[in-house]
Motif scaffolding. Structure first.
Motif, mmCIF file in Angstrom:
data_model
loop_
_atom_site.group_PDB
_atom_site.id
_atom_site.type_symbol
_atom_site.label_atom_id
_atom_site.label_comp_id
_atom_site.label_asym_id
_atom_site.label_seq_id
_atom_site.Cartn_x
_atom_site.Cartn_y
_atom_site.Cartn_z
ATOM 1 N N MET A 87 0.800 -1.216 0.000
ATOM 2 C CA MET A 87 0.000 0.000 0.000
ATOM 3 C C MET A 87 0.837 1.273 0.000
ATOM 4 S SD MET A 87 -3.245 -1.007 0.655
ATOM 5 C CE MET A 87 -3.947 0.178 1.779
ATOM 6 N N ASP A 88 2.066 1.196 0.520
ATOM 7 C CA ASP A 88 2.860 2.408 0.652
ATOM 8 C C ASP A 88 3.742 2.627 -0.573
ATOM 9 O OD1 ASP A 88 1.834 3.230 3.084
ATOM 10 O OD2 ASP A 88 3.142 1.856 4.182
ATOM 11 N N LYS A 89 4.054 3.890 -0.811
ATOM 12 C CA LYS A 89 4.840 4.248 -1.992
ATOM 13 C C LYS A 89 6.197 3.548 -2.026
ATOM 14 C CE LYS A 89 2.022 7.596 -3.406
ATOM 15 N NZ LYS A 89 0.874 7.089 -2.619
ATOM 16 N N GLY A 90 6.729 3.242 -0.873
ATOM 17 C CA GLY A 90 8.042 2.609 -0.822
ATOM 18 C C GLY A 90 7.982 1.092 -0.882
ATOM 19 N N ASP A 91 6.796 0.526 -0.807
ATOM 20 C CA ASP A 91 6.673 -0.943 -0.801
ATOM 21 C C ASP A 91 7.096 -1.603 -2.120
ATOM 22 O OD1 ASP A 91 5.814 -0.931 1.790
ATOM 23 O OD2 ASP A 91 3.685 -1.090 1.310
ATOM 24 N N PRO A 92 6.627 -1.084 -3.267
ATOM 25 C CA PRO A 92 6.927 -1.796 -4.514
ATOM 26 C C PRO A 92 8.418 -1.995 -4.777
ATOM 27 C CG PRO A 92 5.166 -0.228 -4.884
ATOM 28 C CD PRO A 92 5.685 0.037 -3.503
ATOM 29 N N VAL A 93 9.237 -0.968 -4.504
ATOM 30 C CA VAL A 93 10.660 -1.099 -4.816
ATOM 31 C C VAL A 93 11.274 -2.253 -4.028
ATOM 32 C CG1 VAL A 93 11.429 0.634 -3.132
ATOM 33 C CG2 VAL A 93 12.862 0.107 -5.076
ATOM 34 N N THR A 94 10.799 -2.489 -2.833
ATOM 35 C CA THR A 94 11.305 -3.610 -2.047
ATOM 36 C C THR A 94 10.619 -4.908 -2.454
ATOM 37 O OG1 THR A 94 11.334 -2.025 -0.234
ATOM 38 C CG2 THR A 94 11.858 -4.295 0.318
ATOM 39 N N ASN A 95 9.293 -4.912 -2.387
ATOM 40 C CA ASN A 95 8.561 -6.169 -2.503
ATOM 41 C C ASN A 95 8.518 -6.761 -3.911
ATOM 42 O OD1 ASN A 95 8.044 -5.938 0.199
ATOM 43 N ND2 ASN A 95 6.014 -5.039 -0.072
ATOM 44 N N SER A 96 8.724 -5.940 -4.928
ATOM 45 C CA SER A 96 8.655 -6.502 -6.281
ATOM 46 C C SER A 96 10.009 -7.060 -6.705
ATOM 47 C CB SER A 96 8.167 -5.447 -7.279
ATOM 48 O OG SER A 96 9.181 -4.500 -7.506
ATOM 49 N N ASN A 97 10.998 -6.879 -5.863
ATOM 50 C CA ASN A 97 12.332 -7.356 -6.212
ATOM 51 C C ASN A 97 12.813 -8.478 -5.307
ATOM 52 O OD1 ASN A 97 13.175 -5.559 -8.500
ATOM 53 N ND2 ASN A 97 12.628 -4.014 -6.994
ATOM 54 N N GLN A 98 11.871 -9.287 -4.854
ATOM 55 C CA GLN A 98 12.215 -10.387 -3.960
ATOM 56 C C GLN A 98 12.005 -11.726 -4.653
ATOM 57 O OE1 GLN A 98 13.107 -9.687 -0.776
ATOM 58 N NE2 GLN A 98 12.290 -7.654 -0.393
ATOM 59 N N GLY A 216 15.780 4.893 -20.558
ATOM 60 C CA GLY A 216 16.628 4.147 -21.473
ATOM 61 C C GLY A 216 17.009 2.750 -21.029
ATOM 62 N N LYS A 217 16.341 2.251 -20.011
ATOM 63 C CA LYS A 217 16.624 0.896 -19.513
ATOM 64 C C LYS A 217 15.314 0.119 -19.412
ATOM 65 C CE LYS A 217 20.986 1.395 -18.526
ATOM 66 N NZ LYS A 217 22.020 0.528 -19.051
ATOM 67 N N PRO A 218 15.375 -1.207 -19.489
ATOM 68 C CA PRO A 218 14.149 -1.977 -19.281
ATOM 69 C C PRO A 218 13.498 -1.590 -17.956
ATOM 70 C CG PRO A 218 15.912 -3.402 -20.025
ATOM 71 C CD PRO A 218 16.534 -2.054 -19.803
ATOM 72 N N LEU A 219 12.177 -1.621 -17.932
ATOM 73 C CA LEU A 219 11.431 -1.222 -16.740
ATOM 74 C C LEU A 219 11.896 -1.992 -15.506
ATOM 75 C CD1 LEU A 219 7.730 -1.213 -18.021
ATOM 76 C CD2 LEU A 219 8.927 0.761 -17.072
ATOM 77 N N PRO A 220 12.182 -1.296 -14.414
ATOM 78 C CA PRO A 220 12.357 -2.011 -13.156
ATOM 79 C C PRO A 220 11.005 -2.630 -12.750
ATOM 80 C CG PRO A 220 13.095 0.278 -12.970
ATOM 81 C CD PRO A 220 12.371 0.142 -14.272
ATOM 82 N N ASN A 221 11.061 -3.694 -11.998
ATOM 83 C CA ASN A 221 9.830 -4.383 -11.612
ATOM 84 C C ASN A 221 8.786 -3.435 -11.023
ATOM 85 O OD1 ASN A 221 10.905 -6.724 -12.486
ATOM 86 N ND2 ASN A 221 11.180 -7.648 -10.465
ATOM 87 N N GLN A 222 9.243 -2.532 -10.130
ATOM 88 C CA GLN A 222 8.289 -1.676 -9.421
ATOM 89 C C GLN A 222 7.588 -0.679 -10.333
ATOM 90 O OE1 GLN A 222 11.554 -1.797 -9.003
ATOM 91 N NE2 GLN A 222 12.452 0.221 -8.678
ATOM 92 N N ASN A 223 8.096 -0.473 -11.541
ATOM 93 C CA ASN A 223 7.435 0.431 -12.468
ATOM 94 C C ASN A 223 6.499 -0.295 -13.437
ATOM 95 O OD1 ASN A 223 10.151 1.873 -11.678
ATOM 96 N ND2 ASN A 223 8.730 3.453 -12.307
#
Ligand code: HEM
Lengths: 322, 208
Positions: A87-98, A216-223
């Motif tokens: 739910m939080d803005k900072g969650d995806p960067v952590t949780n989508s890269n596990q 210019g790079k493939p999408l990171p997971n969180q995006n």
């Protein structure tokens, strides 16, 4: 005016011109800068590589957004609404890269079209003729905004490829479903998967874009790797992420946020400073990266893309079709 | 045991403890937490709202705790610091409001925003806290009379209730933190009511 200690906390990263910056960077550095300290180290081993076809891309001069100030890379990739991962803005960067894998990735094209079927995302990029870069404004319904250099292809190319039949009036985008890796999907109240849609003529507008990358790079997971929708004249929630299904239909789909709260979120979701949201005034927006004291600007009709899209809504009551 | 009591009663230490939550939000600004830096006022707004709310719930739980555990020594000490905790809650609410000003740029927006239920409810809660903080001095107690003062300060419960709604309505999706913040207080209050009811019936039996 800026805080005195601005220099300390806005790391040099965010001060340099992003273009110069990201061009010269390798993927590894790029992943490192994603995280902060220990968290960054944790992210490294599990990062998958999304859709890599077509990189490096060329900037399309017609959509260069020259007058716009690009939001620093670190903000674009660590301030995300991606409820599949929290739910939080900072969650995806952590949780989508596990350990969530976005490569390989299959997209199905279905419904009222001649060329339907399942496609590998890289093969799909090849079919539509590769990718280009465009710099677009991004306006969230929560009244914040960014400027993002996307890499990808114009949605109309995919539609041309699919050849929708005359009955097709709408196009529906469905995001992935994987509650094992997407912790946010373990909360079933939301009603997964995430669904968004466009009227077919909206989808054929020159601005509608399928992104496979940022900076210019493939999408990171969180995006929203490896394939997401970008409709810069609409609120950000229209941009379905990590798409697995594109369907041509006769009826308008019930998009996720409209289903959850129809009095707050509609089907069109066009950026409109004159139609307020019950919790956010839409007349102005906070500029992400603007600091504590100078972070606000007026919101433009259709997010500044009136010239390109206004004709789509001629004669419509935009207060009613929000 | 005396040591703990003395710590709690020590003004310097207690006030330092109360001001810690105001200091640690600075931390991410120095470590480069990009999620926070991307939208600093939102982060600060949430942080101070959260602490205003937590301190309010904390101070309200002192009395029921004391009723339930009258012999616990540190509860007595804590109870003597009720005013400090209550005023701290108000101070945090003021900072919360201050960041809302920076976040949404000032009075015009606030007045405009009053039509949004969650803002209106927040403002009502804030007005109550202001009233209570303004009458938190000994002189005010004397001036109002102990009974009036006491019934007036019961409005703190209403404020807490309003804050729970304010918080629940403020987000796109119901924030679960509302439950873990307010449920313990709710349980405490219910237990306290049962306890009081039992005590009353017991003393009634003894009297007859
Ligand atoms: C003076 C009037 C007030 C205004 C204008 C106000 C405004 C706001 C705003 C704009 C938000 C953020 C909503 C969002 O996420 O977009 C918020 C959240 C919150 N406010 Fe207030 N507020 C007020 C009073 C209070 C008071 C008196 C308290 C507590 C004692 C309080 C506690 C909270 C809490 C706990 C949150 C949730 C933070 C979170 O979601 O993490 N507010 N308020």
């Amino acid at each position: 005016m800026n805080l005195k200690f601005n220099k300390n906390w806005q790391l040099s990263e965010s001060l340099v011109t992003p273009e110069k910056e990201y061009r010269s960077r390798t993927r590894r550095d790029f992943i490192k800068t994603l995280g902060f300290g220990a968290a960054g180290a944790l992210l490294l081993p599990n990062q998958s590589s999304a859709a890599t076809e077509g990189f490096p891309s060329k900037l399309n001069p017609n959509y260069s957004g020259k007058e716009l100030k690009v939001t620093p890379f670190n903000y674009v990739t660590s301030y995300n609404n991606f409820y599949e991962f929290g739910m939080d803005k900072g969650d995806p960067v952590t949780n989508s890269n596990q350990g969530w894998k976005t490569d390989p990735w299959t997209v199905e094209i279905r419904g009222l079209a001649r060329n339907t079927g399942k496609f590998d995302v890289n093969a799909l990029v090849r079919k539509v003729g590769g990718i280009e870069q465009r710099v677009y404004r991004h306006r969230c319904v929560e009244a914040w905004s960014m400027v993002i250099p996307w890499d990808g292809f114009q949605l109309s190319k995919l539609i041309a490829l699919a050849e929708p039949t005359a009955d097709a009036k709408y196009i529906t985008f469905t995001s992935f479903e994987d509650s094992k890796n997407a912790v946010g999907q373990q909360d079933s109240n939301f009603g997964w998967p995430y669904i968004e849609g466009l009227r077919l003529d909206e989808a054929q507008n020159e601005l509608a874009f399928m992104a496979t990358g940022v900076f210019g790079k493939p999408l990171p997971n969180q995006n929203g790797a490896p394939l997401r929708l970008v409709t810069p004249w609409k609120y950000g929630f229209k941009g379905a992420k990590s798409i697995v299904l594109i369907e041509f239909t006769q009826e308008a789909p019930l998009n996720t946020w409209q289903r959850i709260r129809s009095e707050e979120y509609g089907f069109y979701a066009n950026v409109n400073p004159k139609v307020d949201h019950p919790r956010w005034s839409q007349g102005s927006e906070r500029v992400i990266g603007g600091g504590v004291f100078n972070g606000r600007q007026s919101t433009l009709m259709f997010n500044g893309y009136e010239r390109q899209v206004a004709s789509l809504y001629k004669g419509m009551d935009l207060k009613r079709y929000y | 045991m005396n040591f703990v009591t003395r710590l709690i009663r020590s003004e310097i230490i207690f006030y330092s403890l109360l001001s810690l939550p105001a200091l640690w939000p600075l931390y991410p600004f120095f470590t480069g937490n990009y999620t926070v830096l991307a939208d600093p006022t939102k982060y600060l707004l949430h942080h101070f709202g959260f602490w205003a709310c937590l301190l309010l719930v904390t101070v309200l739980s002192f009395t029921p705790l004391k009723v339930l555990f009258p012999k616990l020594f540190f509860l007595t000490a804590l109870n003597s610091q009720r005013r400090a905790v209550g005023v701290a809650s108000f101070v945090y609410a003021c900072i919360h409001l201050g960041f809302q000003f920076l976040h949404e740029s000032g009075w015009p927006t606030l007045v405009h925003d009053l039509r949004k239920p969650f803002i209106l409810i927040g403002v009502l809660a804030f007005l109550i806290l202001t009233l209570l903080a303004a009458t938190s001095f000994n002189a005010a107690v004397r001036w109002l009379g102990a009974r009036t003062w006491k019934s007036m300060h019961r409005f703190a419960y209403l404020a807490a209730f309003l804050v729970a709604i304010h918080q629940a309505l403020g987000r796109k999706i119901f924030p679960k933190q509302v439950i873990w913040i307010f449920l313990p207080l709710l349980i405490l209050e219910i237990v306290r009511l049962i306890y009081r009811y039992k005590k009353k019936t017991v003393s009634a039996v003894v009297l007859s």
